[in-house]
Design a protein around this motif. Sequence first.
Motif: not given
Length: 468
Positions: A407-429
């Motif tokens: 999950s962390h690797q996926l999010v880091a990749r998305a952020i490097r590509m000018d994306g976001t850590c969550t498109g719709e689930h939200g941050i939550g806990t």
Amino acid sequence: MTSNPTFPPPRHATPELLAALQARFAEQFSTSQAVREQHGRDEGSTDAPPPDAVVFAESTQDVADLVRLAAAHNVPVIPYGAGSSLEGHLLATEGGISLDVSRMNRIISVNADDLTVTVQPGISRKQLNEAIKHTGLFFPIDPGADASIGGMAATRASGTNAVRYGTMRENVLALEVVSASGEVIRTGTRAKKSSAGYDLTRLYVGSAGTLGIFTEVTIRLYPLPEAVSAAICSFPSIEEAVRTVITTIQMGVPIARVELLDAHTVRLVNQHSKLSLREEPMLLMEFHGSPGSVQEQAEMVQAIAGEQGGQAFEWANTPEERTRLWTARHNAYFAGIQSRPGCRAVTTDVCVPISRLADCLLESLQEVESSGLPYFLVGHVGDGNFHFGYLIDPDKDEERTRAEALSHQLVARAIRMDGTCTGEHGIGTHKMDFLVEEAGAGAVAVMRSIKHALDPQNILNPGKIFTW
């Protein structure tokens, strides 16, 4: 990063508060263990103790009275709609009272001429659409689960129709909100636009109940399309499927829905829903409009898909056929869970610019396949949003650690590509650290200052989005 973080010391409801709630709410109040446990978990993989009690609100006054009583005792209040969150939004991470708004499910007013409706927060999207179908209008935001409208606004939900109709951010016009002090305020109007002061509606939408509790929501409606057609198309690889989507969007085809399933997930859906779809990467698409425009859109996309190796283009033109296909897609989560009895799903979603979608997807797939963890993959790829569910044995810490690393690797990749850590689930806990990675410490500090200003006691859904 862990899916079961260490929570702050709880601020449990005092005997005096419980007695006051019992006196005020009577049969609407419960400390039953079963009721508390039901309100202390969602569809995600994070565990937390149940709330101290549950109040079933039936009016704005109920919500305001509960918040005032809780504030007087410095005890948290956690809004609860349908319980379909995936990121721990409704968990009582610091103890407190769960506020169930499911009984606040009335339609307050339908303004068909203006294409708006005002509802209480507990009504679900399916209940709403069933109630207004005689008007020839519908509410298109479809996150998959039969979520409550209040919960959808609180998490800034989107889903399968977002590529054409947008998200809750674009479709919420006005709110009635109970503040942390128990005051009832209103934001926005039914007008299509306004330049009057700060846009408080947009501030509250997506705040996950941390700034205020919704008691009324005014949203946009849309005419039911004259014609609807759905199609599925299989591809030799995910890359060809994604290229088809990118070309479709770049050419301005107003496709209503376009969903991606990889071959593995199609297999799981076949087993769960008793279908016989080709077990290859697949796009599931839907077209809305007049009969002529729907045919034109569909033919254009079929030609684009053919250029990318798309095959077995199949149509679902009757409501029954379409419902079966979309139900199967919406049940992909449960298909994954069923494929490994006793498992839990560590779910994550990211969203990237559509030009980077293929790169992000392919690298992420390679990682999960190398990890050996079972998984499922679905994507609202028309707007660059996709979801992984990593299926873990909850009794094996090493599997949870592996899933969190993916999950962390996926999010880091998305952020490097000018994306976001969550498109719709939200941050939550679950994604607090990811928010800092994406937005930066300075921006999170601004968010925290807003929270401190609007909720100085930190009683509204504490422990979500960022730490106090």
